[in-house]
Design a protein around this motif. Structure first.
Motif, PDB file in Angstrom:
ATOM      1  N   ALA A   1       0.350  -1.094   0.141  1.00  0.00           N
ATOM      2  CA  ALA A   1       0.025   0.325  -0.111  1.00  0.00           C
ATOM      3  C   ALA A   1       0.593   1.058   0.248  1.00  0.00           C
ATOM      4  O   ALA A   1       0.429   2.133  -0.596  1.00  0.00           O
ATOM      5  N   GLU A   2       2.158   0.989   1.003  1.00  0.00           N
ATOM      6  CA  GLU A   2       3.105   2.393   1.319  1.00  0.00           C
ATOM      7  C   GLU A   2       3.642   2.622  -0.444  1.00  0.00           C
ATOM      8  O   GLU A   2       3.666   3.800  -1.007  1.00  0.00           O
ATOM      9  N   ARG A   3       3.590   1.831  -1.453  1.00  0.00           N
ATOM     10  CA  ARG A   3       4.371   1.627  -2.884  1.00  0.00           C
ATOM     11  C   ARG A   3       3.315   2.121  -3.558  1.00  0.00           C
ATOM     12  O   ARG A   3       3.340   3.251  -4.449  1.00  0.00           O
ATOM     13  N   ILE A   4       2.155   2.350  -3.846  1.00  0.00           N
ATOM     14  CA  ILE A   4       1.050   1.941  -3.959  1.00  0.00           C
ATOM     15  C   ILE A   4       0.702   3.904  -3.987  1.00  0.00           C
ATOM     16  O   ILE A   4       0.531   4.823  -4.827  1.00  0.00           O
ATOM     17  N   ARG A   5       0.115   4.461  -2.777  1.00  0.00           N
ATOM     18  CA  ARG A   5       0.455   5.634  -2.617  1.00  0.00           C
ATOM     19  C   ARG A   5       1.594   6.553  -2.816  1.00  0.00           C
ATOM     20  O   ARG A   5       1.673   7.828  -3.183  1.00  0.00           O
ATOM     21  N   ALA A   6       3.434   6.342  -2.817  1.00  0.00           N
ATOM     22  CA  ALA A   6       3.891   6.661  -3.860  1.00  0.00           C
ATOM     23  C   ALA A   6       3.580   7.076  -5.070  1.00  0.00           C
ATOM     24  O   ALA A   6       3.668   8.364  -6.088  1.00  0.00           O
ATOM     25  N   ASP A   7       3.455   6.026  -5.841  1.00  0.00           N
ATOM     26  CA  ASP A   7       3.094   5.892  -7.061  1.00  0.00           C
ATOM     27  C   ASP A   7       2.370   7.054  -7.087  1.00  0.00           C
ATOM     28  O   ASP A   7       2.245   7.901  -8.295  1.00  0.00           O
ATOM     29  N   VAL A   8       1.134   7.018  -6.223  1.00  0.00           N
ATOM     30  CA  VAL A   8       0.308   8.178  -6.097  1.00  0.00           C
ATOM     31  C   VAL A   8       0.131   9.652  -6.331  1.00  0.00           C
ATOM     32  O   VAL A   8       0.353  10.397  -6.759  1.00  0.00           O
ATOM     33  N   ALA A   9       1.426   9.910  -5.542  1.00  0.00           N
ATOM     34  CA  ALA A   9       1.750  11.013  -5.485  1.00  0.00           C
ATOM     35  C   ALA A   9       2.796  11.296  -6.482  1.00  0.00           C
ATOM     36  O   ALA A   9       2.572  12.234  -6.673  1.00  0.00           O
TER      37      ALA A   9
END
Ligand code: NDP
Length: 300
Positions: free
Chosen positions: A17-25
């Motif tokens: 989830a942290e990786r996905i959130r970093a991509d989203v950012a």
């Protein structure tokens, strides 16, 4: 009794989830550079403590991803007409790309009426009938509900082969079980599975679960899936979140899933923990959907 194997590897939902959130950012920053800062508006009616925690987490995550938006907190005696007026305002606001009305709502408000009022292209929860229909048809221009979308993403990221796999889903709710089945039965990557949906009326639940290559549990029953219900080597995804009494903790309670983790991990090949499994993925997919909604306003 199933033969015991070495023990399951863990699916780390928090890390993913942290990786996905970093991509989203990153995507959010790229959109902002083109003049469109993704905006998520969350509406909370009443003071249910669990809902307040969820809403707070969504607010924080969207801010960390560089999104705009607001949380609108309304009193518990808000009327349906007042809530619908706010939804209409958000529908018309070009700065708002995603609208989420936190459930459950107080008794005087009909949740289906509210969901139907949200513009489908801003319904980042994926609950509007238009998005539900698109998911079932297999159109990819709608929004899939965040929890099952997060589970599918997890399976893909961990290289779990779904094509031709026997998937058993326990639970047939509109927010988890049904869309989960709809996602995995579609043709295409991360899908193409043979899906069985079980529920409280299912005769001989264990006979179904023991066939599953991938077992997805969303029943809301603490530790109901035991090792003897799981095929050796199966992938087990535990969506459940149940608070049980635990005198050893400060709060006096503890969060457990629908799966008896200690027993089942000895039989499964891959398993999600609770907490730290499916839960964090839900918010990550909400942000992902909001960025998609914002991007579409540029792409037409
Ligand atoms: P619901 O209560 O809406 O649905 C539960 C489903 O499980 C129903 O279809 C019910 O059957 C079925 N069920 C209940 N007991 C049994 C049983 N003994 N045997 C077989 N089937 C059974 O719950 P949700 O789908 O909303 O949520 C499920 C769980 O997932 C909850 O613990 C919830 O907290 C959690 N959750 C977690 C999220 C996350 O982000 N991690 C997000 C959303 C939910 P029937 O239809 O016949 O009643």
């Amino acid at each position: 009794m199933p033969a015991e194997v070495a023990g399951a590897a863990l699916i780390d939902g928090k890390e993913l989830a942290e990786r996905i959130r970093a991509d989203v950012a990153l995507e959010s920053a790229a959109l902002a550079a083109r003049g469109v800062t993704p905006g998520l508006s969350v509406v909370l009616v009443g003071d249910d403590p669990a809902s307040a925690v969820y809403v707070g987490a969504k607010e924080k995550a969207s801010r960390e991803a560089g999104m705009a938006g607001e949380t609108i907190r309304l009193p518990v005696d808000t009327t349906q007409a007042q809530l619908l007026a706010i939804v209409e305002r958000l529908n018309a606001d070009p700065r708002v790309h995603g609208i989420l009305v936190q459930m459950p709502l107080p008794r005087q408000i009909d949740p289906d009426t509210v969901i139907r009022h949200i513009r489908p292209d801003k319904d980042v929860d994926g609950f509007h009938p238009v998005n539900v229909g698109k998911l079932l048809i297999g159109h990819t221009d709608g929004f899939a509900p965040c929890t099952p979308a997060g589970v599918q993403r997890m399976l893909m990221e961990y290289g779990v082969e779904t094509r031709g796999a026997e998937v058993v889903v326990i639970g047939r709710s509109t927010i988890v079980g049904k869309p989960m089945a709809a996602l995995l039965m579609q043709p295409g990557a991360g899908a193409d599975a043979t899906v069985t949906v079980c529920h409280s009326r299912t005769r001989d639940l264990a006979a179904h679960t023991r066939r599953a290559d991938i077992l997805i549990v969303a029943a809301g029953r603490a530790r109901m899936v035991t090792a003897d219900m799981v095929k050796p080597g199966a992938v087990v995804i535990d969506v459940g979140m149940n608070r049980i009494p635990d005198a050893t903790t400060k709060s006096g309670t503890r969060l457990v899933g629908d799966v008896d983790f200690d027993g089942v991990r000895r039989v499964a090949s891959l398993i999600t923990p609770v907490p730290g499994g499916v839960g964090p993925m839900t918010i990550a997919m909400l942000l992902h959907n909001t960025v998609r909604a914002a991007a579409r306003t540029l792409d037409g």
